[in-house]
Design an enzyme around this catalytic site. Structure first.
Site: not given
Ligand code: 0GY
Length: 290
Positions: A29, A153, A177, A245
């Site tokens: 990200h 997700y 994941h 990640d």
């Molecule tokens: C990840 C996991 C997380 C966060 C997000 O979109 C997000 O904020 O995906 C998490 O907190 O499990 O995939 O980075």
């Protein structure tokens, strides 16, 4: 940044495992920087800024050739930071966006030209307010015209309820994941067997064998997660992706060292052929060949 938020590792180790030339970090990200790309008003957490320059420096440090940058929930459906990073990376990155249901084909087309190849549907309740499945189904139809896939997700307890929905989508689906298994239960537990059966039944479903740091019960040793990822890599070698990640939002147990995460790769993909599929052939096919 939230008071209890753990910032990413400031100086990750150089991995001992050398990734093959052309390898892709297919889940990472960019966050902010907030003064340029503010976080979304409806976000559930406020992270530490993590810029495109820091991401590209990590890519080079770890030996990767390219990134797939995934829009995170803290930026909501404002993809400006993601698109800016894609623009800065040129051919060295592709993106996964999160979009509003009324987005136009021309806005999607513009994102495509910047490197977006998928939309993400997030079902994790601590991260997002829920979206009706009918909205997601309509979006999946819309992006199909561009050949995009869907990144999904969710956490393991939500899988049974989601299976009929996932089976209605005929885009390629990538589950983040490994569907977040409870690793204490072991790979033979019906929960993980259900996940394996889903991939067996639906050859349009892929998964990311990522996030040992989130799934482990024995941080910073990730050996309890290895059998889950290795089973997936060996059973579905052409439908697995790997990612750091980075910058690891919402970690509570520890701050992962990205160099150590890379060193998990040869444990889950023990041969050069499996490593090549996981790190090069699969992400290149999904994100670069269209
Ligand atoms: C990840 C996991 C997380 C966060 C997000 O979109 C997000 O904020 O995906 C998490 O907190 O499990 O995939 O980075």
């Amino acid at each position: 940044m939230d008071a209890n938020y753990l910032p990413f590792h400031a100086s990750p180790a150089k991995p001992q495992f050398q990734v093959p030339a052309g390898a892709v970090d297919a889940h990472c990200h960019v966050f902010g920087p907030a003064d340029k790309f503010p976080y979304h008003p409806k976000r559930k957490y406020t992270p530490c800024d993590a810029s495109k320059e820091q991401l590209f420096a990590l890519r080079d440090h770890l030996g990767f050739a390219a990134n797939v940058i995934v829009q995170a929930s803290c930026h909501g459906t404002d993809n400006a930071a993601l698109l800016d990073a894609l623009n800065g990376a040129g051919d060295l990155a592709r993106g996964v966006a999160v979009v509003d249901p009324d987005i136009s084909q021309s806005q999607l087309q513009k994102m495509h030209s910047l490197g977006v190849r998928a939309v993400r549907f997030n079902f994790v309740k601590r991260l997002v307010d829920s979206t009706p499945k009918s909205v997601f189904l309509a979006l999946a139809e819309k992006v199909k015209k561009l050949g995009w896939h869907i990144v999904v997700y969710f956490e393991a307890p939500d899988l049974p309820e989601l299976i009929p929905f996932l089976q209605q989508l005929d885009n390629i689906i990538v589950i983040d994941h490994m569907g977040r298994p409870d690793v204490a239960k072991g790979v033979n537990h019906p929960d993980f067997q259900r996940f394996l059966k889903l991939l067996t039944d639906c050859d349009n479903i892929w998964t990311k064998v990522s996030c040992p740091e989130r799934l482990t019960l024995q941080a910073p040793d990730y050996s309890d997660v290895v059998p889950f990822a290795r089973t997936l890599v060996e059973q579905f070698p052409d439908r697995v992706l790997w990612g750091t990640d980075w910058p690891h939002p919402n970690m509570k147990s520890h701050v992962p060292d990205d160099g150590h995460l890379v060193d998990v790769i040869p444990l889950i993909a023990p041969t050069a052929a499996l490593q090549r599929k996981l790190l090069i052939d699969n992400p290149r096919r999904l994100y670069w060949d269209n």
